[in-house]
Write a protein that holds these residues in place. Structure first.
Motif, PDB file in Angstrom:
ATOM      1  N   HIS A   1      -7.062  -6.152   8.473  1.00 52.54           N
ATOM      2  CA  HIS A   1      -7.939  -4.985   8.640  1.00 52.54           C
ATOM      3  C   HIS A   1      -8.046  -4.203   7.324  1.00 52.54           C
ATOM      4  O   HIS A   1      -7.050  -3.682   6.828  1.00 52.54           O
ATOM      5  CB  HIS A   1      -7.406  -4.066   9.740  1.00 52.54           C
ATOM      6  CG  HIS A   1      -7.347  -4.724  11.080  1.00 52.54           C
ATOM      7  ND1 HIS A   1      -8.454  -4.909  11.871  1.00 52.54           N
ATOM      8  CD2 HIS A   1      -6.298  -5.263  11.762  1.00 52.54           C
ATOM      9  CE1 HIS A   1      -8.104  -5.521  12.992  1.00 52.54           C
ATOM     10  NE2 HIS A   1      -6.806  -5.746  12.958  1.00 52.54           N
ATOM     11  N   SER A   2      -9.268  -4.141   6.807  1.00 51.24           N
ATOM     12  CA  SER A   2      -9.508  -3.400   5.567  1.00 51.24           C
ATOM     13  C   SER A   2     -10.418  -2.195   5.796  1.00 51.24           C
ATOM     14  O   SER A   2     -10.885  -1.588   4.841  1.00 51.24           O
ATOM     15  CB  SER A   2     -10.140  -4.314   4.510  1.00 51.24           C
ATOM     16  OG  SER A   2     -11.367  -4.845   4.988  1.00 51.24           O
ATOM     17  N   ASP A   3     -10.659  -1.852   7.061  1.00 55.95           N
ATOM     18  CA  ASP A   3     -11.539  -0.726   7.378  1.00 55.95           C
ATOM     19  C   ASP A   3     -10.733   0.473   7.855  1.00 55.95           C
ATOM     20  O   ASP A   3      -9.789   0.333   8.641  1.00 55.95           O
ATOM     21  CB  ASP A   3     -12.566  -1.122   8.442  1.00 55.95           C
ATOM     22  CG  ASP A   3     -11.907  -1.661   9.711  1.00 55.95           C
ATOM     23  OD1 ASP A   3     -11.033  -2.547   9.587  1.00 55.95           O
ATOM     24  OD2 ASP A   3     -12.243  -1.190  10.806  1.00 55.95           O
ATOM     25  N   VAL A   4     -11.092   1.646   7.366  1.00 56.18           N
ATOM     26  CA  VAL A   4     -10.389   2.881   7.731  1.00 56.18           C
ATOM     27  C   VAL A   4     -10.471   3.132   9.223  1.00 56.18           C
ATOM     28  O   VAL A   4      -9.520   3.646   9.839  1.00 56.18           O
ATOM     29  CB  VAL A   4     -10.968   4.071   6.941  1.00 56.18           C
ATOM     30  CG1 VAL A   4     -10.282   5.377   7.348  1.00 56.18           C
ATOM     31  CG2 VAL A   4     -10.819   3.853   5.443  1.00 56.18           C
ATOM     32  N   ALA A   5     -11.584   2.765   9.830  1.00 54.38           N
ATOM     33  CA  ALA A   5     -11.805   3.048  11.249  1.00 54.38           C
ATOM     34  C   ALA A   5     -10.711   2.437  12.127  1.00 54.38           C
ATOM     35  O   ALA A   5     -10.282   3.059  13.114  1.00 54.38           O
ATOM     36  CB  ALA A   5     -13.174   2.540  11.676  1.00 54.38           C
ATOM     37  N   PHE A   6     -10.254   1.236  11.785  1.00 53.24           N
ATOM     38  CA  PHE A   6      -9.207   0.587  12.579  1.00 53.24           C
ATOM     39  C   PHE A   6      -7.933   1.429  12.589  1.00 53.24           C
ATOM     40  O   PHE A   6      -7.337   1.679  13.649  1.00 53.24           O
ATOM     41  CB  PHE A   6      -8.898  -0.804  12.020  1.00 53.24           C
ATOM     42  CG  PHE A   6      -7.633  -1.403  12.566  1.00 53.24           C
ATOM     43  CD1 PHE A   6      -7.614  -1.992  13.814  1.00 53.24           C
ATOM     44  CD2 PHE A   6      -6.448  -1.341  11.831  1.00 53.24           C
ATOM     45  CE1 PHE A   6      -6.431  -2.527  14.325  1.00 53.24           C
ATOM     46  CE2 PHE A   6      -5.266  -1.866  12.339  1.00 53.24           C
ATOM     47  CZ  PHE A   6      -5.260  -2.470  13.586  1.00 53.24           C
ATOM     48  N   TYR A   7      -7.497   1.871  11.426  1.00 48.04           N
ATOM     49  CA  TYR A   7      -6.255   2.647  11.327  1.00 48.04           C
ATOM     50  C   TYR A   7      -6.420   4.020  11.973  1.00 48.04           C
ATOM     51  O   TYR A   7      -5.505   4.509  12.657  1.00 48.04           O
ATOM     52  CB  TYR A   7      -5.851   2.782   9.855  1.00 48.04           C
ATOM     53  CG  TYR A   7      -5.568   1.454   9.208  1.00 48.04           C
ATOM     54  CD1 TYR A   7      -4.328   0.833   9.349  1.00 48.04           C
ATOM     55  CD2 TYR A   7      -6.541   0.788   8.466  1.00 48.04           C
ATOM     56  CE1 TYR A   7      -4.073  -0.401   8.771  1.00 48.04           C
ATOM     57  CE2 TYR A   7      -6.297  -0.447   7.891  1.00 48.04           C
ATOM     58  CZ  TYR A   7      -5.063  -1.043   8.052  1.00 48.04           C
ATOM     59  OH  TYR A   7      -4.807  -2.275   7.488  1.00 48.04           O
ATOM     60  N   ALA A   8      -7.566   4.631  11.766  1.00 47.17           N
ATOM     61  CA  ALA A   8      -7.817   5.947  12.357  1.00 47.17           C
ATOM     62  C   ALA A   8      -7.778   5.873  13.878  1.00 47.17           C
ATOM     63  O   ALA A   8      -7.159   6.724  14.535  1.00 47.17           O
ATOM     64  CB  ALA A   8      -9.164   6.478  11.881  1.00 47.17           C
ATOM     65  N   LYS A   9      -8.416   4.873  14.443  1.00 47.89           N
ATOM     66  CA  LYS A   9      -8.437   4.731  15.899  1.00 47.89           C
ATOM     67  C   LYS A   9      -7.031   4.520  16.437  1.00 47.89           C
ATOM     68  O   LYS A   9      -6.646   5.117  17.451  1.00 47.89           O
ATOM     69  CB  LYS A   9      -9.334   3.556  16.288  1.00 47.89           C
ATOM     70  CG  LYS A   9      -9.450   3.350  17.791  1.00 47.89           C
ATOM     71  CD  LYS A   9     -10.384   2.189  18.111  1.00 47.89           C
ATOM     72  CE  LYS A   9     -10.505   1.998  19.631  1.00 47.89           C
ATOM     73  NZ  LYS A   9     -11.405   0.858  19.951  1.00 47.89           N
ATOM     74  N   THR A  10      -6.259   3.676  15.775  1.00 45.58           N
ATOM     75  CA  THR A  10      -4.887   3.409  16.220  1.00 45.58           C
ATOM     76  C   THR A  10      -4.022   4.666  16.136  1.00 45.58           C
ATOM     77  O   THR A  10      -3.124   4.869  16.956  1.00 45.58           O
ATOM     78  CB  THR A  10      -4.268   2.287  15.369  1.00 45.58           C
ATOM     79  OG1 THR A  10      -5.144   1.151  15.379  1.00 45.58           O
ATOM     80  CG2 THR A  10      -2.918   1.865  15.916  1.00 45.58           C
ATOM     81  N   LEU A  11      -4.297   5.516  15.149  1.00 48.25           N
ATOM     82  CA  LEU A  11      -3.523   6.750  14.950  1.00 48.25           C
ATOM     83  C   LEU A  11      -4.120   7.930  15.714  1.00 48.25           C
ATOM     84  O   LEU A  11      -3.622   9.053  15.597  1.00 48.25           O
ATOM     85  CB  LEU A  11      -3.460   7.077  13.455  1.00 48.25           C
ATOM     86  CG  LEU A  11      -2.672   6.078  12.601  1.00 48.25           C
ATOM     87  CD1 LEU A  11      -2.928   6.317  11.115  1.00 48.25           C
ATOM     88  CD2 LEU A  11      -1.182   6.167  12.902  1.00 48.25           C
ATOM     89  N   HIS A  12      -5.195   7.670  16.459  1.00 51.70           N
ATOM     90  CA  HIS A  12      -5.826   8.693  17.314  1.00 51.70           C
ATOM     91  C   HIS A  12      -6.397   9.864  16.516  1.00 51.70           C
ATOM     92  O   HIS A  12      -6.278  11.028  16.907  1.00 51.70           O
ATOM     93  CB  HIS A  12      -4.824   9.212  18.368  1.00 51.70           C
ATOM     94  CG  HIS A  12      -4.177   8.119  19.162  1.00 51.70           C
ATOM     95  ND1 HIS A  12      -4.860   7.331  20.058  1.00 51.70           N
ATOM     96  CD2 HIS A  12      -2.885   7.660  19.170  1.00 51.70           C
ATOM     97  CE1 HIS A  12      -4.038   6.432  20.586  1.00 51.70           C
ATOM     98  NE2 HIS A  12      -2.832   6.621  20.072  1.00 51.70           N
ATOM     99  N   VAL A  13      -7.009   9.529  15.377  1.00 54.31           N
ATOM    100  CA  VAL A  13      -7.734  10.534  14.588  1.00 54.31           C
ATOM    101  C   VAL A  13      -9.058   9.905  14.165  1.00 54.31           C
ATOM    102  O   VAL A  13      -9.274   8.700  14.334  1.00 54.31           O
ATOM    103  CB  VAL A  13      -6.936  10.975  13.332  1.00 54.31           C
ATOM    104  CG1 VAL A  13      -5.637  11.664  13.724  1.00 54.31           C
ATOM    105  CG2 VAL A  13      -6.658   9.784  12.407  1.00 54.31           C
TER     106      VAL A  13
END
Length: 278
Positions: free
Chosen positions: A192-204
């Motif tokens: 995963h190289s997209d910010v959206a993936f990490y943001a969604k997982t971190l609930h932000v």
């Protein structure tokens, strides 16, 4: 994948416990392994006297009297030390500490892997290191437990010294959100190289994650992801014979030419030119 060395490959003398080693060098007639490499264990290099250069993940750090270097599993390093360099190396596997690895600022992603200490601070550390050496050599009942507890003391002392010396850096890096993001990034950057993936997982939201990272570290989350991919590309170009196509695929690029353009854009040279220069 990158070649990874275990403690048994670093040590020439067999031992009953391959999860912990202490070496007191006077001088440090290193490197035991001349080429750059990475480890699957934690390493502390505590220099008493000497000089030279220690390269950690392609950043050069000056080796001086009373300096400490921290290597977490997976980091690439190489050093060139003066013949009179003396000090200690502690190597321990992640599973050595039965209570789990303590929350140390110097082993976190993006932390500064170097610490300058004073002579009195070195003496505090050396008292504990001498106790560890004694227990290892005696190998009596409960010696392993005593070594584990003395290692925790060493790590606690280093944490105290580190937080005093790198106070500003520690405050920035201790954001819970950023540390959660960086920890996840270490495991997921290939997929995963997209910010959206990490943001969604971190609930932000992605914009919030970018903003917090920018404020705390000076880089957006997207820039952190990019730098992590570039670091692994450099490691693979330096430490393996894999061709560019293999490296691109390993890092999640379906197109070799796109990977080459990406690498050149942010490093100023092609992957092949970087490999030849190194």
């Amino acid at each position: 994948m990158l070649p990874t060395l275990g403690i048994d490959k670093i040590m020439k003398v067999p031992s009953s416990d391959e999860s912990f080693k202490i070496m007191h060098h006077a001088p440090i007639n290193m490197p035991l392994i001349t080429e750059a490499h990475k480890h699957d264990f934690f390493m502390l290099l505590i220099v008493q006297h000497g000089s030279g250069i220690h390269s950690i993940d392609f950043e050069n750090y000056a080796v001086t009297d009373y300096s400490v270097f921290f290597l977490a599993p997976g980091q690439a390093h190489q050093w060139d030390l003066s013949p009179d360099t003396s000090g200690y190396q502690l190597l321990y596997a992640p599973e050595f500490l039965v209570s789990g690895n303590p929350d140390t600022p110097f082993f976190k992603p993006k932390s500064i892997p170097f610490l300058k200490i004073t002579h009195p601070e070195f003496q505090e550390l050396e008292n504990e290191l001498a106790g560890i050496e004694k227990e290892v050599s005696q190998n009596l009942a409960y010696s392993k437990s005593i070594v584990q507890n003395r290692l925790l003391i060493v790590l606690s002392l280093l944490k105290r010294f580190y937080e005093t010396n790198h106070q500003h850096s520690v405050i920035e890096k201790n954001s819970r959100l950023i540390q959660s993001f960086l920890t996840m990034l270490e495991k997921q950057y290939r997929q995963h190289s997209d910010v959206a993936f990490y943001a969604k997982t971190l609930h932000v939201t992605a914009s919030y994650l970018n903003a917090v990272c920018k404020k705390q570290s000076g880089q957006t989350a997207g820039e952190q992801i990019r730098d992590r991919i570039l670091l692994e590309a450099k490691r693979m170009l330096t430490l393996t014979q894999a061709d560019i196509k293999e490296i691109a695929y390993e890092l999640g690029f379906n197109d070799t030419s796109y990977f080459s353009r990406f690498f050149r854009k942010y490093t100023g040279q092609t992957p092949l030119a970087f490999r030849k220069r190194i």
